[in-house]
Design an enzyme around this catalytic site. Structure first.
Site, PDB file in Angstrom:
ATOM      1  N   LYS A   1       1.885  -3.435   6.603  1.00 58.72           N
ATOM      2  CA  LYS A   1       2.315  -3.505   5.200  1.00 58.72           C
ATOM      3  C   LYS A   1       3.824  -3.265   5.110  1.00 58.72           C
ATOM      4  O   LYS A   1       4.538  -3.936   4.364  1.00 58.72           O
ATOM      5  CB  LYS A   1       1.555  -2.476   4.351  1.00 58.72           C
ATOM      6  CG  LYS A   1       0.080  -2.772   4.210  1.00 58.72           C
ATOM      7  CD  LYS A   1      -0.165  -4.052   3.411  1.00 58.72           C
ATOM      8  CE  LYS A   1      -1.615  -4.450   3.326  1.00 58.72           C
ATOM      9  NZ  LYS A   1      -1.855  -5.740   2.698  1.00 58.72           N
TER      10      LYS A   1
ATOM     11  N   SER B   1       0.837  -1.197   0.000  1.00 55.69           N
ATOM     12  CA  SER B   1       0.000   0.000   0.000  1.00 55.69           C
ATOM     13  C   SER B   1       0.872   1.248   0.000  1.00 55.69           C
ATOM     14  O   SER B   1       1.990   1.241   0.535  1.00 55.69           O
ATOM     15  CB  SER B   1      -0.855  -0.040   1.267  1.00 55.69           C
ATOM     16  OG  SER B   1      -1.366   1.235   1.552  1.00 55.69           O
TER      17      SER B   1
ATOM     18  N   TYR C   1      -2.261  -0.554  10.651  1.00 53.08           N
ATOM     19  CA  TYR C   1      -2.513  -1.193   9.345  1.00 53.08           C
ATOM     20  C   TYR C   1      -1.330  -0.930   8.406  1.00 53.08           C
ATOM     21  O   TYR C   1      -0.778  -1.842   7.800  1.00 53.08           O
ATOM     22  CB  TYR C   1      -3.812  -0.645   8.712  1.00 53.08           C
ATOM     23  CG  TYR C   1      -3.843  -0.812   7.212  1.00 53.08           C
ATOM     24  CD1 TYR C   1      -4.121  -2.050   6.640  1.00 53.08           C
ATOM     25  CD2 TYR C   1      -3.537   0.257   6.360  1.00 53.08           C
ATOM     26  CE1 TYR C   1      -4.100  -2.216   5.265  1.00 53.08           C
ATOM     27  CE2 TYR C   1      -3.519   0.097   4.986  1.00 53.08           C
ATOM     28  CZ  TYR C   1      -3.801  -1.129   4.442  1.00 53.08           C
ATOM     29  OH  TYR C   1      -3.767  -1.296   3.082  1.00 53.08           O
TER      30      TYR C   1
END
Ligand code: UD1
Length: 338
Positions: free
Chosen positions: A152, A123, A148
């Protein structure tokens, strides 16, 4: 055969369709936590091919290792993962457990399956708060604004370590904001997603949400709302096939490449609402709220590297994204009533 994790989800299902249309055989894997097995029927309606589905949670290593040797896996496209920035701030452990442990278990599965080709759904969040736009892959990654995002970043680092040890060839695809849907209206974003802008905008348009909240109008952007780079999910799906083809053409094992997948254009939240209203001829009720934790003010992509190395570029416009998303919402709501 290519194993796609998160295959019944939004990006996964579109990617499976694209892989099939390029002649690949696919094994779908999902735990169905935020998606439905009916996606396999939709994929069959679109492509005429029924892909096998393994309902396995990647956190459950034993179940995953149970299928080692069951299929001839030549590559893995790892898309499964929790994705809500805000939720990850409140429940970080849920994100580390699922996104990081899930990856580790999958890598063990790949090792035992003697499979060394991995495409990973990363991302743009790995860049953290960025001052200079557009963002290039050469920019060092920073501590992202949310757990989050950190899952990644950590996942990319784990993949790099394995690759350096000679165990893996990998491509990390750094998505910007995927939206839109397949033209059939049969596939789309989880309508229960209450975190991302588009599903909520669609709910507001179909009357399933009274008003859309706009998180912040005091950012240093043209109208004060956040700027993001929205990219059609069909373009994202196409990039996975191109990435897999590239991976196959690379012979050295110690390779991890990273590519931005964005349109290169940034739109504010208010601009998105206005564009949606215009193309779909429907009014959206909204009001401005406080900023949301974990959000960055502005981010959009420089995707030249993906163009140069993957021969990938976006084909779809913002209007295509917004009209296909609305078409999907209407199809979904119509079927839901019956
Ligand atoms: C973030 C990640 C992205 C990731 C996605 C997964 C960043 C920069 N991007 O996207 O890489 O794929 O999470 O979930 O970290 N908004 C509203 N009202 C709403 C919902 C959203 O105003 O009800 C605004 C947000 O503040 C944001 C924009 O809409 O400015 C897009 O939000 P969202 O769709 O949640 O995606 P990101 O947080 O940008």
């Amino acid at each position: 055969m290519i194993l796609v994790t998160g295959a019944t989800g939004y990006i996964g299902s579109h990617t499976v369709v694209e892989l099939i249309s390029h002649g690949y055989e696919v094994l779908a894997l999902d735990n169905l936590s935020t998606s439905r097995a009916a996606a396999i029927d939709a994929i069959e309606s679109i492509t005429g091919i029924r892909v096998p589905l393994e309902i396995i949670d990647l956190k459950d290593q034993a179940s995953l290792l149970n299928i080692v040797g069951k299929y001839p896996i030549e590559g893995v496209i790892h898309i499964a993962g929790h994705l809500a920035v805000g939720e990850s701030v409140e429940q970080p452990l849920k994100y580390y457990e699922n996104n990081v442990n899930g990856l580790i278990n999958l890598l063990r599965f790949m090792e035992l399956s003697k499979c060394e080709n991995l495409i990973f759904s990363s991302s743009c969040t790995v860049y953290g708060e960025v001052q200079q736009m557009p963002v290039k892959e050469s920019l060092p990654t920073k501590r992202p604004n949310s757990p989050y995002g950190n899952t990644k970043k950590i996942s990319e680092e784990i993949i790099e370590d394995l690759s350096a040890a000679g165990a893996l060839k990998a491509i990390c695809l750094r998505y910007f904001n995927p939206i839109g849907a397949h033209a059939s209206g049969l596939l789309g974003e989880n309508p229960d997603n209450v975190y991302n802008l588009l599903p909520l905008l669609l709910k507001a348009a179909s009357g399933h949400l009274q008003e859309l909240k706009v998180f912040g109008n005091d950012y240093p952007t043209k109208d004060g709302s956040c700027v993001r780079d929205y990219v059609h999910v069909l373009d994202i799906a196409a990039a996975h096939v191109k990435a897999f083809q590239r991976l196959n053409s690379i012979s050295t094992k110690n390779t991890v490449e990273k590519f931005n997948l964005g349109s290169g254009k940034g739109y504010t939240v208010i601009e998105m609402i206005q564009a949606f209203e215009k193309i779909n001829q429907i009014k959206i009720k909204y009001h401005v709220e406080a900023r949301r934790d974990g959000d960055v003010a502005e981010i959009y992509s420089d995707s030249k590297l993906a163009f140069d190395k993957l021969n990938w570029t976006t084909k779809y416009t913002l209007d295509d994204m917004l009209s296909s998303a609305w078409n999907r919402e209407k199809t979904f709501r119509k079927n839901e009533l019956h």
